[in-house]
Design an enzyme around this catalytic site. Structure first.
Site, mmCIF file in Angstrom:
data_model
loop_
_atom_site.group_PDB
_atom_site.id
_atom_site.type_symbol
_atom_site.label_atom_id
_atom_site.label_comp_id
_atom_site.label_asym_id
_atom_site.label_seq_id
_atom_site.Cartn_x
_atom_site.Cartn_y
_atom_site.Cartn_z
ATOM 1 N N CYS A 146 0.802 -1.240 0.000
ATOM 2 C CA CYS A 146 0.000 0.000 0.000
ATOM 3 C C CYS A 146 0.828 1.280 0.000
ATOM 4 O O CYS A 146 0.750 2.073 -0.922
ATOM 5 C CB CYS A 146 -0.929 0.012 1.209
ATOM 6 S SG CYS A 146 -2.189 -1.249 1.100
HETATM 7 C C1 UDX Z 1 -1.116 -0.044 5.684
HETATM 8 C C2 UDX Z 1 -2.077 0.763 6.554
HETATM 9 O O1 UDX Z 1 -1.690 0.699 7.930
HETATM 10 C C3 UDX Z 1 -3.501 0.264 6.374
HETATM 11 O O2 UDX Z 1 -4.404 1.056 7.149
HETATM 12 C C4 UDX Z 1 -3.819 0.379 4.911
HETATM 13 O O3 UDX Z 1 -5.129 0.039 4.617
HETATM 14 C C5 UDX Z 1 -2.851 -0.463 4.091
HETATM 15 O O4 UDX Z 1 -1.525 0.007 4.336
HETATM 16 P P1 UDX Z 1 0.070 -2.404 5.857
HETATM 17 O O5 UDX Z 1 0.691 -2.088 4.535
HETATM 18 O O6 UDX Z 1 -0.503 -3.751 6.073
HETATM 19 O O7 UDX Z 1 -1.102 -1.374 6.179
HETATM 20 O O8 UDX Z 1 1.229 -2.194 6.952
HETATM 21 P P2 UDX Z 1 1.477 -1.301 8.238
HETATM 22 O O9 UDX Z 1 1.242 -2.096 9.464
HETATM 23 O O10 UDX Z 1 0.769 -0.007 8.154
HETATM 24 O O11 UDX Z 1 3.057 -1.083 8.098
HETATM 25 C C6 UDX Z 1 3.618 -0.482 6.944
HETATM 26 C C7 UDX Z 1 5.107 -0.544 6.963
HETATM 27 O O12 UDX Z 1 5.643 0.315 7.953
HETATM 28 C C8 UDX Z 1 5.698 -1.926 7.271
HETATM 29 O O13 UDX Z 1 6.801 -2.155 6.431
HETATM 30 C C9 UDX Z 1 6.139 -1.818 8.718
HETATM 31 O O14 UDX Z 1 7.213 -2.673 9.000
HETATM 32 C C10 UDX Z 1 6.557 -0.358 8.790
HETATM 33 N N1 UDX Z 1 6.429 0.229 10.127
HETATM 34 C C11 UDX Z 1 5.208 0.395 10.702
HETATM 35 C C12 UDX Z 1 7.569 0.657 10.801
HETATM 36 O O15 UDX Z 1 8.692 0.529 10.299
HETATM 37 N N2 UDX Z 1 7.427 1.238 12.031
HETATM 38 C C13 UDX Z 1 6.226 1.430 12.628
HETATM 39 O O16 UDX Z 1 6.175 1.964 13.741
HETATM 40 C C14 UDX Z 1 5.068 0.971 11.939
#
Ligand code: UDX
Length: 446
Positions: free
Chosen positions: A275
């Site tokens: 996403c």
């Molecule tokens: C995201 C959105 O959160 C969700 O609401 C949307 O509909 C789709 O995109 P997702 O892609 O599943 O969801 O992952 P998410 O949990 O948001 O994490 C995104 C990325 O950020 C991951 O690579 C994760 O490792 C990274 N991340 C997240 C961090 O490095 N640190 C954090 O504190 C949070």
């Protein structure tokens, strides 16, 4: 006001469509799931999930065995046997970074074609992430053109974004922070009624607006979260240059300010997934088209481009040249609890290591099959963490899977040729680990 549960159809069995279809069916709604991919349709009809998502297998099994969930590759059947259709097809990125609306266009034309022969009013709900204006200018327009019908009078349309996190999608489906509904009064209240039936007393706070605001809410949401993570990764770089600096402490300190909040402040090797990368790029391109620059989005993307490479620099600092060295990569999926490797930072890290002439051995609890499709014979695949560490000169934690958190310094010391560890996700206590082996971590000063 509807009293019977509306019948639903879901167009597009990606992870959003599959989770949405399965959860509604699990709650007793009749759901027809449509996809052009016959393999997915057949698999779902046999109650076999084709994506890894915690809790989903059980939900699909119950929904299929109770008869509430059926899959089809006949779009007319799906429309004729439903009152509401959710569009959940993918909106990938074109080579120029713009949003690729081809699947949204295909779905809306198929829906239009089927609606031509349907007498009853039908609600179409766009869930796919689309740039502002798409619901009305593309989906509504296509349906009207192909069906010969008039929006609002003969059918309704809404934009209703999903906020499902991979790895927690079922939880997010049942316990969302809020619902966003964008559409006319008639369409919005029809959809609101569906959600009232789905959530009952646990109905989340709901914002009803027009489709354009709702479309932008989705992008703004993802861009803000990505900015938060890139921000803390920027602060992590400062911490690395300060003696005894520690981004974990700094994140905790700022996260306690309610205006900032503690979530999505975990510094690491960078963000990826299906996403954020494509959505930030689509938002940037959309802004360009309307004559705007988005410097905060640019900086968010820029920081993320170089963040994974910090692990390579760390490795060189710990063991010198990487040529001919064996590097073990623990974690390949873009985050824990998923097998998804789309835009995973592990890909960038492994490619850089290979360029440096290193030998890469990798392990992930769920993403091994996907990794094999990406890297083929270019890297070695281990069956578990310990096997991955054997004989290695340096190990890198790239995804924070729980099973890696349980590893002890001795696991690295006893199995590696040269115990040097890089904690790219801050899962280990630096005091314990740095006293026993060569150790570096994101956002940790020396
Ligand atoms: C995201 C959105 O959160 C969700 O609401 C949307 O509909 C789709 O995109 P997702 O892609 O599943 O969801 O992952 P998410 O949990 O948001 O994490 C995104 C990325 O950020 C991951 O690579 C994760 O490792 C990274 N991340 C997240 C961090 O490095 N640190 C954090 O504190 C949070």
């Amino acid at each position: 006001m509807l009293t019977d549960k509306p019948r639903m159809s879901v167009f597009g069995l990606g992870y959003v469509g599959t989770v949405t279809a399965a959860c509604f069916a699990y709650k007793g709604f009749n759901v027809v799931a449509f996809d052009v991919d016959k393999g997915k349709v057949e698999s779902l009809n046999q109650a076999i999930s084709f994506i890894y998502e915690p809790e989903l297998d059980e939900i699909i099994k119950q929904a299929v065995s109770s008869g509430s969930l059926k899959a089809t590759y006949n779009p007319n059947y799906a429309i004729m046997n439903s009152d509401i259709t959710f569009i959940t097809v993918g909106t990938p990125q074109k080579v120029d970074g713009k949003i690729d609306l081809r699947y949204v266009e295909d779905a809306s034309r198929m829906i239009g074609k089927a609606l031509k022969d349907k007498d009853d009013w039908h609600l179409v709900v766009v869930k796919s992430t689309v740039i502002p204006g798409t619901t009305n200018n593309v989906v509504k327009k296509n349906i009207e053109e192909v069906s010969g019908k008039t929006c609002d009078r003969d059918f309704g349309i809404c934009f209703n974004p999903e906020f499902l996190r991979e790895g927690a999608a079922v939880h997010d489906m049942f316990y969302p922070d809020r619902l966003i509904i964008g559409g006319s009064e008639k369409s919005s209240s029809y959809l609101l009624n569906l959600y009232n039936m789905f959530y009952g007393e646990k109905m989340p706070e709901t914002i009803i607006t027009n489709a354009e605001n709702a479309e932008l809410i989705k992008y703004a949401n993802n861009a803000f979260l990505a900015m938060k993570v890139s921000f803390i990764n920027m602060i992590a770089r400062i911490c690395q240059k300060i003696p005894k600096g520690d981004v974990e402490v700094v994140a905790k300190g700022i996260g306690l300010d309610k205006r900032i909040g503690s979530l999505f402040l975990k510094a690491g090797a960078g963000w990826g997934g299906s996403c954020w990368p494509k959505d930030l790029s689509a938002l940037k391109k959309f802004a360009e088209e309307i004559g705007l620059e988005l410097p905060l989005v640019d900086a968010t993307i820029e920081i993320n481009k170089t963040q994974p490479l910090i692990l390579i620099d760390f490795a060189k600092e710990l063991i010198g040249s990487l040529e001919g060295k064996r590097i073990s990569i623990l974690g390949l999926s873009f985050k824990p609890n998923t097998d998804d490797m789309r835009e995973a930072v592990s890909i960038k890290i492994i490619e850089s290591l290979l360029k440096e002439g290193a030998e890469v051995i990798a392990y992930d609890p769920k993403a091994m099959d996907n990794a094999k499709k990406i890297f083929g014979k270019k890297i070695i695949y281990a069956n578990n963490s310990i096997e991955c560490l054997k004989g290695a000169d340096c190990a890198m934690i790239v995804t924070e899977w729980d099973e890696f958190k349980n590893l002890k310094p001795e696991d690295f010391i006893n199995n590696m040729r040269n115990p040097a560890l890089i904690d790219g996700r801050r899962i280990y206590d630096p005091k314990i680990f740095s006293s026993k082996l060569k150790f570096k971590a994101i956002g940790l000063g020396e």
